[in-house]
Design an enzyme around this catalytic site. Sequence first.
Site, PDB file in Angstrom:
ATOM      1  N   HIS A  70       0.860  -1.192   0.112  1.00 25.18           N
ATOM      2  CA  HIS A  70       0.076  -0.159  -0.064  1.00 25.18           C
ATOM      3  C   HIS A  70       0.857   1.089   0.155  1.00 25.18           C
ATOM      4  O   HIS A  70       0.822   2.208  -0.841  1.00 25.18           O
ATOM      5  CB  HIS A  70      -0.898   0.101   1.318  1.00 25.18           C
ATOM      6  CG  HIS A  70      -1.556   1.266   1.557  1.00 25.18           C
ATOM      7  ND1 HIS A  70      -2.626   1.941   0.645  1.00 25.18           N
ATOM      8  CD2 HIS A  70      -1.475   2.294   2.390  1.00 25.18           C
ATOM      9  CE1 HIS A  70      -2.923   3.033   1.116  1.00 25.18           C
ATOM     10  NE2 HIS A  70      -2.364   3.371   2.207  1.00 25.18           N
ATOM     11  N   ASP A  99       6.942  22.248 -26.165  1.00 20.22           N
ATOM     12  CA  ASP A  99       6.711  21.040 -25.549  1.00 20.22           C
ATOM     13  C   ASP A  99       7.775  20.937 -24.370  1.00 20.22           C
ATOM     14  O   ASP A  99       8.707  21.903 -24.082  1.00 20.22           O
ATOM     15  CB  ASP A  99       7.152  20.013 -26.609  1.00 20.22           C
ATOM     16  CG  ASP A  99       6.552  18.521 -26.365  1.00 20.22           C
ATOM     17  OD1 ASP A  99       6.811  18.142 -25.263  1.00 20.22           O
ATOM     18  OD2 ASP A  99       6.064  17.863 -27.209  1.00 20.22           O
ATOM     19  N   TRP A 135       6.982   0.091   4.012  1.00 17.76           N
ATOM     20  CA  TRP A 135       7.618   0.820   2.882  1.00 17.76           C
ATOM     21  C   TRP A 135       8.724   1.669   3.171  1.00 17.76           C
ATOM     22  O   TRP A 135       9.703   1.840   2.298  1.00 17.76           O
ATOM     23  CB  TRP A 135       6.461   1.975   2.354  1.00 17.76           C
ATOM     24  CG  TRP A 135       6.652   3.212   3.057  1.00 17.76           C
ATOM     25  CD1 TRP A 135       6.047   3.554   4.179  1.00 17.76           C
ATOM     26  CD2 TRP A 135       7.261   4.326   2.674  1.00 17.76           C
ATOM     27  NE1 TRP A 135       6.360   4.740   4.379  1.00 17.76           N
ATOM     28  CE2 TRP A 135       7.029   5.436   3.321  1.00 17.76           C
ATOM     29  CE3 TRP A 135       8.127   4.746   1.619  1.00 17.76           C
ATOM     30  CZ2 TRP A 135       7.619   6.746   3.405  1.00 17.76           C
ATOM     31  CZ3 TRP A 135       8.480   5.926   1.400  1.00 17.76           C
ATOM     32  CH2 TRP A 135       8.508   6.995   2.280  1.00 17.76           C
ATOM     33  N   SER A 163      13.345   6.616 -13.568  1.00 17.40           N
ATOM     34  CA  SER A 163      12.095   7.401 -14.244  1.00 17.40           C
ATOM     35  C   SER A 163      11.977   8.550 -13.742  1.00 17.40           C
ATOM     36  O   SER A 163      11.952   9.516 -14.067  1.00 17.40           O
ATOM     37  CB  SER A 163      10.902   6.318 -14.114  1.00 17.40           C
ATOM     38  OG  SER A 163       9.747   7.093 -14.256  1.00 17.40           O
ATOM     39  N   SER A 164      12.170   8.605 -12.268  1.00 17.26           N
ATOM     40  CA  SER A 164      12.052   9.988 -11.399  1.00 17.26           C
ATOM     41  C   SER A 164      13.079  10.855 -11.833  1.00 17.26           C
ATOM     42  O   SER A 164      13.150  12.193 -12.333  1.00 17.26           O
ATOM     43  CB  SER A 164      12.218   9.693 -10.012  1.00 17.26           C
ATOM     44  OG  SER A 164      10.967   9.312  -9.633  1.00 17.26           O
ATOM     45  N   HIS A 247      12.970  12.198   3.927  1.00 15.54           N
ATOM     46  CA  HIS A 247      12.061  13.198   4.182  1.00 15.54           C
ATOM     47  C   HIS A 247      12.198  14.312   3.143  1.00 15.54           C
ATOM     48  O   HIS A 247      11.134  14.710   2.924  1.00 15.54           O
ATOM     49  CB  HIS A 247      13.089  13.766   5.626  1.00 15.54           C
ATOM     50  CG  HIS A 247      12.101  14.895   6.108  1.00 15.54           C
ATOM     51  ND1 HIS A 247      10.718  14.497   6.824  1.00 15.54           N
ATOM     52  CD2 HIS A 247      11.760  15.966   5.642  1.00 15.54           C
ATOM     53  CE1 HIS A 247      10.026  15.536   6.885  1.00 15.54           C
ATOM     54  NE2 HIS A 247      10.667  16.518   6.316  1.00 15.54           N
ATOM     55  N   GLU A 249      11.740  13.385   0.047  1.00 20.72           N
ATOM     56  CA  GLU A 249      10.654  12.690  -0.591  1.00 20.72           C
ATOM     57  C   GLU A 249       9.176  13.419  -0.152  1.00 20.72           C
ATOM     58  O   GLU A 249       8.426  13.411  -0.983  1.00 20.72           O
ATOM     59  CB  GLU A 249      10.667  11.034  -0.206  1.00 20.72           C
ATOM     60  CG  GLU A 249       9.446  10.237  -0.750  1.00 20.72           C
ATOM     61  CD  GLU A 249       9.332  10.483  -2.267  1.00 20.72           C
ATOM     62  OE1 GLU A 249      10.248  10.800  -3.025  1.00 20.72           O
ATOM     63  OE2 GLU A 249       8.183  10.098  -2.779  1.00 20.72           O
ATOM     64  N   TYR A 251       8.474  16.239   0.847  1.00 23.02           N
ATOM     65  CA  TYR A 251       8.419  17.426   0.187  1.00 23.02           C
ATOM     66  C   TYR A 251       8.003  17.397  -1.413  1.00 23.02           C
ATOM     67  O   TYR A 251       7.520  18.247  -1.893  1.00 23.02           O
ATOM     68  CB  TYR A 251       9.560  18.407   0.657  1.00 23.02           C
ATOM     69  CG  TYR A 251       9.107  18.606   2.252  1.00 23.02           C
ATOM     70  CD1 TYR A 251       8.114  19.620   2.682  1.00 23.02           C
ATOM     71  CD2 TYR A 251      10.108  18.182   3.138  1.00 23.02           C
ATOM     72  CE1 TYR A 251       8.262  19.583   3.769  1.00 23.02           C
ATOM     73  CE2 TYR A 251       9.937  18.198   4.403  1.00 23.02           C
ATOM     74  CZ  TYR A 251       8.655  19.096   4.940  1.00 23.02           C
ATOM     75  OH  TYR A 251       8.632  19.260   6.241  1.00 23.02           O
ATOM     76  N   SER A 262      -1.858  26.945  -5.083  1.00 20.37           N
ATOM     77  CA  SER A 262      -1.540  28.516  -5.302  1.00 20.37           C
ATOM     78  C   SER A 262      -2.028  28.831  -6.733  1.00 20.37           C
ATOM     79  O   SER A 262      -2.211  30.010  -7.086  1.00 20.37           O
ATOM     80  CB  SER A 262      -0.053  28.600  -5.181  1.00 20.37           C
ATOM     81  OG  SER A 262       0.481  28.111  -4.153  1.00 20.37           O
ATOM     82  N   HIS A 296      14.492  13.219  12.659  1.00 25.44           N
ATOM     83  CA  HIS A 296      13.379  13.262  13.377  1.00 25.44           C
ATOM     84  C   HIS A 296      12.377  12.038  13.079  1.00 25.44           C
ATOM     85  O   HIS A 296      11.403  11.990  14.014  1.00 25.44           O
ATOM     86  CB  HIS A 296      12.620  14.652  13.199  1.00 25.44           C
ATOM     87  CG  HIS A 296      12.011  14.728  11.857  1.00 25.44           C
ATOM     88  ND1 HIS A 296      12.014  16.143  11.248  1.00 25.44           N
ATOM     89  CD2 HIS A 296      11.398  13.961  10.993  1.00 25.44           C
ATOM     90  CE1 HIS A 296      11.259  15.842  10.028  1.00 25.44           C
ATOM     91  NE2 HIS A 296      10.913  14.761   9.940  1.00 25.44           N
ATOM     92  N   HIS A 297      12.829  11.413  12.378  1.00 28.35           N
ATOM     93  CA  HIS A 297      11.892  10.074  11.940  1.00 28.35           C
ATOM     94  C   HIS A 297      12.886   9.027  12.811  1.00 28.35           C
ATOM     95  O   HIS A 297      12.199   7.991  13.057  1.00 28.35           O
ATOM     96  CB  HIS A 297      11.847   9.373  10.548  1.00 28.35           C
ATOM     97  CG  HIS A 297      11.358  10.534   9.719  1.00 28.35           C
ATOM     98  ND1 HIS A 297       9.949  10.262   9.253  1.00 28.35           N
ATOM     99  CD2 HIS A 297      11.763  11.682   8.767  1.00 28.35           C
ATOM    100  CE1 HIS A 297       9.809  11.249   8.433  1.00 28.35           C
ATOM    101  NE2 HIS A 297      11.031  12.033   8.070  1.00 28.35           N
ATOM    102  N   THR A 322       6.246  27.069   6.298  1.00 26.92           N
ATOM    103  CA  THR A 322       4.767  26.389   6.025  1.00 26.92           C
ATOM    104  C   THR A 322       3.878  27.116   6.622  1.00 26.92           C
ATOM    105  O   THR A 322       2.788  27.618   5.842  1.00 26.92           O
ATOM    106  CB  THR A 322       4.804  24.929   6.736  1.00 26.92           C
ATOM    107  OG1 THR A 322       5.834  24.176   6.602  1.00 26.92           O
ATOM    108  CG2 THR A 322       3.650  24.054   6.101  1.00 26.92           C
ATOM    109  N   LYS A 325       3.061  30.033   4.102  1.00 22.39           N
ATOM    110  CA  LYS A 325       2.172  29.680   2.966  1.00 22.39           C
ATOM    111  C   LYS A 325       0.712  29.601   3.289  1.00 22.39           C
ATOM    112  O   LYS A 325      -0.029  29.941   2.539  1.00 22.39           O
ATOM    113  CB  LYS A 325       2.832  27.958   2.507  1.00 22.39           C
ATOM    114  CG  LYS A 325       3.949  28.124   1.723  1.00 22.39           C
ATOM    115  CD  LYS A 325       4.371  26.826   1.110  1.00 22.39           C
ATOM    116  CE  LYS A 325       5.168  27.036  -0.024  1.00 22.39           C
ATOM    117  NZ  LYS A 325       4.500  27.597  -1.262  1.00 22.39           N
ATOM    118  N   ARG A 444       1.483   1.190  15.272  1.00 24.58           N
ATOM    119  CA  ARG A 444       1.148   1.240  13.695  1.00 24.58           C
ATOM    120  C   ARG A 444       1.529  -0.295  13.211  1.00 24.58           C
ATOM    121  O   ARG A 444       2.360  -0.913  13.959  1.00 24.58           O
ATOM    122  CB  ARG A 444       1.674   2.286  12.981  1.00 24.58           C
ATOM    123  CG  ARG A 444       3.228   2.117  12.951  1.00 24.58           C
ATOM    124  CD  ARG A 444       3.854   3.487  12.315  1.00 24.58           C
ATOM    125  NE  ARG A 444       3.627   3.502  10.865  1.00 24.58           N
ATOM    126  CZ  ARG A 444       4.457   3.914  10.128  1.00 24.58           C
ATOM    127  NH1 ARG A 444       5.664   4.785  10.396  1.00 24.58           N
ATOM    128  NH2 ARG A 444       4.266   3.979   8.699  1.00 24.58           N
TER     129      ARG A 444
END
Lengths: 520, 381
Positions: A70, A99, A135, A163-164, A247, A249, A251, A262, A296-297, A322, A325, A444
């Site tokens: 998932h 293009d 994951w 690809s990315s 991390h 990732e 963002y 926006s 922080h993870h 943040t 924004k 979790r």
Amino acid sequence: MGDHHHGPAKGLTRWMFTTNHKDIGTMYLWFSFAMFILGGAFAMIIRAELFQPGMQLIEPAFFNQMTTMHGLVMVFGAIMPAFVGLANWMIPMMIGAPDMALPRMNNWSFWILPPAFLLLASTLFMEGGAPAFGWTFYAPLSTTYAPPSVTYFIFSIHVLGLSSIMGSINIIATVMNMRAPGMTYMKMPLFVWTWLITAFLLVAVMPVLAGAVTMMLMDIHFGTSFFSAAGGGDPVLFQHIFWFFGHPEVYIIILPAFGVVSQIIPAFSRKPLFGYASMVYATAAIAFLSFVVWAHHMYTVGMPIAGELFFMYATMLIAVPTGVKVFNWITTMWRGALSFETPMLFCIGFLVLFTIGGFTGLMLSIAPADFQYHDSYFVVAHFHYVMVAGAVFSMTAAVYFWLPKWCGKMYNETMGKTHFWISFIGFNLAFFPQHFVGLAGMPRRIPDYALQFADFNMMSSIGAFIYGASQIMFLYNVIATIVAGKPTSDEKVWDGAEGLEWTVATPAPYHTFEVPPAVK
Amino acid sequence: MCFKAKRLFRLALAPVLMLMSAAALAAGGEVSQVNMSPGVTELGKEIYDLHMLILGICVVIGAGVFGVMLYSIVYHRKSRGVTPSQFHESTKVEILWTVVPFFILIGMAFPATTTLLEIYDTDDADMDVLVTGYQWKWKYEYLNEDGENVSFFSNLRTPQSEIYNAESKGEHYLLEVDEPLVLPVDAKVRFLVTANDVIHSWWVPQLAVKKDAIPGFINETWARTSVPGVYRGQCAELCGKDHGFMPIVVNVVSKEEYAEWLAGKQAEASKIKELMAQTFSMDELMTRGKEVYQRNCLACHGANGEGGVGTPIAASPVATGDLGSHLDIGINGVPGTAMQAFGAQINDVEMAAVITYQRNAFGNNMGDMVQPIDVYNHKEG
């Protein structure tokens, strides 16, 4: 010149060999929606098992495969390709380019995605089952103790990374080189800005992820001990490398969503975006900070106190840009002339729920309190508020917003609004109670739980089923629009929308801006 | 207008009030359903206060932000015929809402830093307990100065029949163990946390302790519990198939009861030493072996030896083959797989019994036996 005005080729080869940014964007969007449904199906299995205490439908080992798949499918298959698809469609039209800068690479960066996911999905049918280590695939659970299918998972991640990276290089090249004359950096629509910054993040961190999985591969097959303590390696090293990718990732996923919001909020406020320049600086600040907060993870891995304090302070700082924004979006609405079509509803939903996710994020940044939150359902609630109500809501808003421009037909507004309200209610019913069970002590990634968590889990499952079902309505609405929507030929579909994409014909012709537009 | 604003404010505060009333319930060690528990340690109370402080600040800011948005949604709608204003920047306001949050954050950082420093202060502990995570159980080892360490494993006690809904679930479903960790009240206990296989995480919310158990590392944390009672927690880091089935139960008792319990455990240890010298009959070994099998082997090898994560035992080449190599696998495990080295986890009596059981149950009927002395000799080479 005549040859340049041809339409698309016919049949399957149009899609196989296309170098057209709109075709490739369309393929990305459909692919990501298919992955969204697949990842959603995994989530439904998870919530069905968690509907009641006790093991009813599936075995614990399969449950772990479901949570892992998932996460992987939603992050790498649904959200990231969806925004790349949107970038393909919109960036050339927003900056007045004919293009993307590297159209053939563009074709390739899409077409290596389906095989990569086929490979990942095929692990479900392999002996020993699919990856079951989450994951985040922490070693040594993902190395020494992993099922044999982990090797296929590693290869799949390599291809996705490829690809990315190609997609990002293409976006950077396009934005830097293909802007229409007069389209200076500080005139670019915010969606282009957020994607430019996101692309740099991707180029910086995808190789780090590739490094992590390669080290895993070496540990599994070639006798190294990067992550095995028994061989002198370090399991914590894996987490540092993973989150150095992981991390930013986060963002990578949310910055394009900021860009979308926006664009849409000013359109339905009929008022220019408040604080354009500070939005750009805030995006850049968030991107910069994202590189220095990864640990922080990992507050509970036993870092020295100095490290713990550094990462806590740095993480708290993210609240500043943040916050800027969120304040800017709300001030954009202030004294505008608001109307509430489906895209705007999803953006307001985003604004409310993402802000709640931001608040829980701030709470999680406080290291001593995080010792209690960490790896509990509180975290699950937090990141679904930012990933689903953040990224997915804004992506949904984007589809409703630009769909009339893409296909020249109007979607069913009543059904769109119904989709929003059902999604909004279902989402909150699914994820708000998870804050409670998390604080009350539910970890979790568990397939079964103690009895005191039963009520909220049942509520959460019902909410998840409602949210899941509402996406079928979304799919129906989009297909019905493409097939039989009310035709519209207004160049400006929405009266308050601004930007070059609203100056071309509706539906957008196969080739746009073959002659650069004049930008004042 | 004023009335409306007040109502809005109350509405926004509702979740906080709900949490606070829940918190009142939670006082005194009761487990709350909707909020973090202050628990039974001073540090837990501090963490709880910090949590409520940050939550409160977030709710107040949220009420302001959402209030402004709601006002805009109600009064600045196109359908009211308003003309949109066109302002789009204000350096003053923008600087203000960058600087003010920064100072709020500094205000949060002070109590956070103080609490963190206390959590990290593991010095001057009254006693040490080594906590080791295994797939999927915990081992507790009391590190006494006299070297007579007491150690035991703590396994899930909830039967499979409750998990698979054949029987109704007990009060402490999934949060009960065969042997809890026993600690004295009002003593500073230092936990040295590590793991044997994959990463686990030792979490007892009421003690406000969570620390990752990492193979090859020894992490430190501590707790001083002020109220006797039974406190329950779970493994918090995904550690494989039975991650959800390795609970933690801490039984905090008075100092006298603790001393008594410890003496009892030490006596038990010497009794096992005596048992090791005995020779057992087949029936005795089979009865003991079945117990040991269900506690340690069943999760991977299945209730009837049919296999699962692990290979089948029934009719397996190991259990029906050479006794020496079967014993070797039991003691030393199979490196690189999930099969652990059980020689360090169960005593020689248990090892002898379970090997005998595996060779004679599930239709294997080998007829041979292992005695504790055989296990001892094998270990000594």
